[in-house]
Design an enzyme around this catalytic site. Structure first.
Site, mmCIF file in Angstrom:
data_model
loop_
_atom_site.group_PDB
_atom_site.id
_atom_site.type_symbol
_atom_site.label_atom_id
_atom_site.label_comp_id
_atom_site.label_asym_id
_atom_site.label_seq_id
_atom_site.Cartn_x
_atom_site.Cartn_y
_atom_site.Cartn_z
ATOM 1 N N LYS A 76 0.828 -1.038 0.046
ATOM 2 C CA LYS A 76 -0.013 -0.199 0.020
ATOM 3 C C LYS A 76 0.920 1.250 -0.037
ATOM 4 O O LYS A 76 2.011 1.387 0.628
ATOM 5 C CB LYS A 76 -0.635 -0.030 1.520
ATOM 6 C CG LYS A 76 -2.039 0.911 1.501
ATOM 7 C CD LYS A 76 -2.874 0.793 2.617
ATOM 8 C CE LYS A 76 -3.961 2.089 2.637
ATOM 9 N NZ LYS A 76 -4.677 1.731 3.993
ATOM 10 N N SER A 151 -9.898 1.780 3.110
ATOM 11 C CA SER A 151 -8.734 2.421 2.231
ATOM 12 C C SER A 151 -7.938 1.864 1.212
ATOM 13 O O SER A 151 -7.294 2.303 0.268
ATOM 14 C CB SER A 151 -8.124 3.718 2.955
ATOM 15 O OG SER A 151 -7.299 3.028 3.744
ATOM 16 N N SER A 175 -9.857 -0.512 7.030
ATOM 17 C CA SER A 175 -9.276 -0.597 5.745
ATOM 18 C C SER A 175 -8.790 -1.633 5.107
ATOM 19 O O SER A 175 -8.390 -1.740 4.244
ATOM 20 C CB SER A 175 -8.292 0.391 5.688
ATOM 21 O OG SER A 175 -9.106 1.868 5.577
#
Ligand code: GLN
Length: 484
Positions: A76, A151, A175
């Site tokens: 990420k 997210s 997330s």
């Protein structure tokens, strides 16, 4: 190659069936073919990945390789990666080349894994749909007119489309778990303090925690073995033994006590999602687990509490993005105040600004007691509910998200509707507990996740509970037709 588990990939690399360079090239080709459509990656590290793969092949030849050496992964874009753009999906950091590695990245590099690239996400991890990214929305490989969740939506989409065999994510209010649920993945948010936050761009420091996003529980266990552990550079990381997370995957579930909180099955939950989750719980009964209804009476406080605590912490964390030290700076500032105002005004997106304003308000003199202090008191009540529940049960189960993946644009004009996407995941972060989402079936062709919550440091138990289910079912092996 892209449908193999990590242990299968590892075996193939070790017995010379294919090299890490070949495997890495295979994934880079897939990314190349699909990323324009999905927008899962912000940065693809072609040359660097092949260089890491060559080094891994040498270790494999010299027999100094570990189990994950030579296996590619995606990070990420919230994890600092030395020499690589680390943007947190914000214009503010769209020119930030990190001068150092996050501890998670450092450990994974040391294991010999290959970084394919950095995945898209909501800006500074604020969102539930990946639509707040400065780099544009990500599409869900199961239906490209829908969101992948957020997210960690880029990691989730990359995994669902088999553009990487495993990925990292972070979870402040859901997330990892919510996008895992929406994209048919196995995602684990560990206990707060289990994994170092050093070099992970902070959103809400008392809630943020990194974890694996995987195709199955065994793969997640392998990555946990590398990610977990104390780090003296993170004062909130906890000194607690790290078990071998793969060692107990097959333990029997006979006698496992499962609690189903009645608050997780009430209004707002899609009835078909509820049915799917209930069917998954039946599988556990057939494995010898007992099930009882429990109550987490303060569950209704979780979303409002989170939306005071998280913005308060983010308003403080993001104050360092001021156009002076790093990141975006406006052109031709007149004076210091103009520099601050315009750099921040131009650098942050709307959702981030909304949170900074809410958080600053909640922390300001005169409102602190009414909002921030009150939220901290509610946080304790939420945490006490879990403490009470774990007196009677070993794990808590329920839906990860109230619905399946929703259409792109569906909730972008209604922040509160968006915030409710995390109604079942947020309380776990407020309490600091570990939680997982695993594939549990489909509703109208879209994946549904089962959430499993454990007591502090019970990640190995959660992985065991998830693994045994995955021995009985094949939901986790389903892939979207367009990405077979
Ligand atoms: N969706 C939640 C939020 O917008 C949680 C995000 C997260 O876990 N990073 O804050």
């Amino acid at each position: 190659m892209h449908n193999k588990s990590l242990s299968e990939l590892s075996a193939s690399l070790h017995n010379g069936e294919f090299s890490s360079v070949e495997l890495t090239q295979h994934y880079l080709d897939r990314i190349n073919a699909h990323n324009d459509n999905l927008n899962a990656f912000i940065t693809v590290c072609d040359d660097r990945a092949l260089e890491q793969a060559r080094a891994a092949d040498e270790r494999l030849q010299q027999k100094t390789a570990g189990v994950l050496t030579g296996i590619p992964l995606a990070h990420k874009d919230i994890f600092c990666t030395k020499g690589v753009l680390t943007s947190s999906a914000s214009k503010m950091l769209s020119n930030f080349i990190s001068p150092y590695d996050a501890t998670v990245v450092e450990k994974i590099n040391a294991a010999g894994m290959v970084t394919l690239g950095k995945t898209n996400m909501d800006e500074f991890a604020m969102g539930s749909s990946n639509e707040t990214s400065f780099f544009g929305a990500v599409k869900n490989p199961w239906d490209t007119s829908r969101v992948p969740g957020g997210s960690s939506g880029g990691s989730a989409a990359a995994m669902a489309a088999r553009l990487a065999p495993i990925a990292t994510g972070t979870d402040t209010g859901g997330s990892i778990r919510q996008p895992a649920s929406l994209c048919n993945l196995t995602g684990l948010k560990p206990t707060y303090g289990r994994i170092s936050r050093y070099g992970m761009i902070a959103f809400a420091s008392s809630l943020d925690q990194a974890g694996p996003m995987a195709n199955n529980a065994e793969d997640a266990a392998f990555l946990m073995n590398e990610m977990a552990g104390f780090d003296e550079r993170d004062s909130t990381s906890i000194e607690h033994d790290v078990p071998d997370y793969t060692a107990t995957l097959n333990d029997s579930l006979k006698g496992l006590r499962i609690g189903l909180p009645k608050e997780f099955f009430g209004e707002g939950l899609d009835p078909k999602v509820a049915e799917t989750v209930e069917a998954a719980v039946k599988v556990y009964e057939s494995l010898g687990a007992s099930v009882k209804e429990i109550t987490l009476p303060n569950s209704n406080l979780a979303v409002p509490t989170y939306y005071v605590v998280a913005p308060a912490e983010c308003s403080s964390n993001l104050s360092r993005m001021d156009g002076v030290r790093f990141g975006h700076r406006c052109d031709d500032p007149k004076d210091l105040e103009d520099l601050y105002k315009r750099s921040r005004g131009e650098g942050f997106g709307n959702e981030v600004k909304r949170r900074i304003m809410t958080g600053t308000y909640a922390l300001s003199a005169g409102y602190y007691d009414a909002y921030y202090l009150k939220a901290q008191q509610c946080r304790r009540l939420i945490s006490d509910d879990f403490k009470q529940a774990f007196n009677d049960v070993d794990v808590i189960m329920g839906p990860t998200a109230p619905t399946t993946a929703f259409p792109l644009g569906d909730k972008t004009d209604d922040p509160v509707a968006m915030y409710l996407a995390d109604i079942y995941t947020i309380s776990t972060n407020l309490a600091g507990l570990p939680g997982m989402s695993i594939p549990a079936g489909f509703v109208e062709g879209l994946p549904v996740g089962l959430q499993i919550i454990g007591n502090f440091f019970e990640e190995a138990k959660l992985l065991n509970v998830a693994h045994r289910y995955q021995q009985e079912t094949d939901w986790h092996q389903q892939t979207p037709d367009a990405f077979k």
